[in-house]
Design a protein around this motif. Sequence first.
Motif, PDB file in Angstrom:
ATOM      1  N   GLN A 187      -7.161  -0.950 -10.722  1.00  0.00           N
ATOM      2  CA  GLN A 187      -6.712  -0.156 -11.866  1.00  0.00           C
ATOM      3  C   GLN A 187      -5.377   0.535 -11.601  1.00  0.00           C
ATOM      4  O   GLN A 187      -4.622   0.837 -12.526  1.00  0.00           O
ATOM      5  N   ALA A 188      -5.059   0.753 -10.308  1.00  0.00           N
ATOM      6  CA  ALA A 188      -3.781   1.370  -9.969  1.00  0.00           C
ATOM      7  C   ALA A 188      -2.619   0.493 -10.413  1.00  0.00           C
ATOM      8  O   ALA A 188      -1.546   1.005 -10.762  1.00  0.00           O
ATOM      9  N   LEU A 189      -2.803  -0.834 -10.379  1.00  0.00           N
ATOM     10  CA  LEU A 189      -1.754  -1.731 -10.866  1.00  0.00           C
ATOM     11  C   LEU A 189      -1.508  -1.488 -12.350  1.00  0.00           C
ATOM     12  O   LEU A 189      -0.350  -1.401 -12.790  1.00  0.00           O
ATOM     13  N   MET A 193       4.216   2.647  -2.514  1.00  0.00           N
ATOM     14  CA  MET A 193       4.495   3.985  -3.058  1.00  0.00           C
ATOM     15  C   MET A 193       5.920   4.405  -2.724  1.00  0.00           C
ATOM     16  O   MET A 193       6.643   4.942  -3.576  1.00  0.00           O
ATOM     17  N   ILE A 222      -7.424   0.942  -2.691  1.00  0.00           N
ATOM     18  CA  ILE A 222      -6.652   1.330  -3.877  1.00  0.00           C
ATOM     19  C   ILE A 222      -7.091   0.383  -4.984  1.00  0.00           C
ATOM     20  O   ILE A 222      -6.663  -0.770  -5.036  1.00  0.00           O
ATOM     21  N   TRP A 271       3.322  -8.495 -13.350  1.00  0.00           N
ATOM     22  CA  TRP A 271       2.218  -8.230 -12.436  1.00  0.00           C
ATOM     23  C   TRP A 271       1.347  -9.475 -12.281  1.00  0.00           C
ATOM     24  O   TRP A 271       1.358 -10.360 -13.105  1.00  0.00           O
ATOM     25  N   SER A 288       0.822  -1.199   0.000  1.00  0.00           N
ATOM     26  CA  SER A 288       0.000   0.000   0.000  1.00  0.00           C
ATOM     27  C   SER A 288       0.870   1.270   0.000  1.00  0.00           C
ATOM     28  O   SER A 288       1.620   1.510  -0.957  1.00  0.00           O
ATOM     29  N   MET A 295       0.590   1.791  -5.591  1.00  0.00           N
ATOM     30  CA  MET A 295       0.507   2.595  -6.806  1.00  0.00           C
ATOM     31  C   MET A 295       1.830   3.300  -7.039  1.00  0.00           C
ATOM     32  O   MET A 295       2.643   3.446  -6.123  1.00  0.00           O
ATOM     33  N   HIS A 351      -1.874  -7.256  -6.849  1.00  0.00           N
ATOM     34  CA  HIS A 351      -3.036  -6.487  -6.390  1.00  0.00           C
ATOM     35  C   HIS A 351      -4.259  -7.393  -6.376  1.00  0.00           C
ATOM     36  O   HIS A 351      -4.421  -8.264  -7.234  1.00  0.00           O
ATOM     37  N   SER A 390      -0.570  -4.100  -3.535  1.00  0.00           N
ATOM     38  CA  SER A 390      -1.744  -3.244  -3.254  1.00  0.00           C
ATOM     39  C   SER A 390      -1.394  -1.761  -3.207  1.00  0.00           C
ATOM     40  O   SER A 390      -1.903  -1.023  -2.364  1.00  0.00           O
ATOM     41  N   HIS A 421      -2.164   1.180 -14.162  1.00  0.00           N
ATOM     42  CA  HIS A 421      -1.549   2.491 -14.370  1.00  0.00           C
ATOM     43  C   HIS A 421      -0.063   2.454 -14.015  1.00  0.00           C
ATOM     44  O   HIS A 421       0.774   3.021 -14.727  1.00  0.00           O
ATOM     45  N   ALA A 422       0.260   1.768 -12.920  1.00  0.00           N
ATOM     46  CA  ALA A 422       1.660   1.673 -12.514  1.00  0.00           C
ATOM     47  C   ALA A 422       2.462   0.871 -13.532  1.00  0.00           C
ATOM     48  O   ALA A 422       3.587   1.253 -13.889  1.00  0.00           O
TER      49      ALA A 422
END
Length: 226
Positions: A176-178, A117, A173, A194, A113, A139, A166, A137, A180-181
């Motif tokens: 979709q953050a996965l 980051m 979170i 991933w 989480s 971003m 994720h 989990s 984007h990352a």
Amino acid sequence: MADLDGPRLAPRAGVAKQLVIFLHGYGADGNDLIDIGRAWQQLLPDAAFVSPHAPRPCGQAPMGREWFPLTFRDPNERWDGVNAAAPVLNTFIDTELKRHNLADSALALVGFSQGTMMALHVGLRRAAAPAAIVGYSGMLVTPPNEADIDAFAAEIRSRPPVLLVHGDQDELIPVQALMHAAQGLAALEVAVEWHISPGVGHGIDQEGLRQGGEFLARRFSGRAAA
């Protein structure tokens, strides 16, 4: 900020040849992730594990810690937060590597989480690349202003391989953050793998743990053979 510290696990095999640093999530502390080290000791017998407590008391969880405050009212807070917390984390990483007489190439950062980051932000800016980064989990934090994206890309100094994991039911979170990352890392020429855990919320399941441990074992083995 005060120096970081937290629970440690010595290598099963004796002298450390690798170092795995866990970075916990918002409102937890280093005790939250250190048991992952116990689960990975058979896969990584030469690794020392450490899970530092984040530098700040958590504003929303009095017994927990935070790498940076979260109010969800300021679009700049994640970007400002990772930048503010980076120096104390870098100092801790340097100290732990020196403690074990290891180079950055023997280092892995594993975040959950908010810790993901931090792992991505710091790991991609180290002068020498870590062996790997595993992010659960989390971003990739980027500047809120599109005009700053080129400057963001210019900050990247190392490109360690990254694994992102994720849960597809994560409500804190979203998954979709996965994506984007992964797209952002690929644009930075960072090798990224991933895994999406079906039915899992904001947490880590056994398959995610297996994927993370085996990813590190492969990356450490590759560095040793290089």
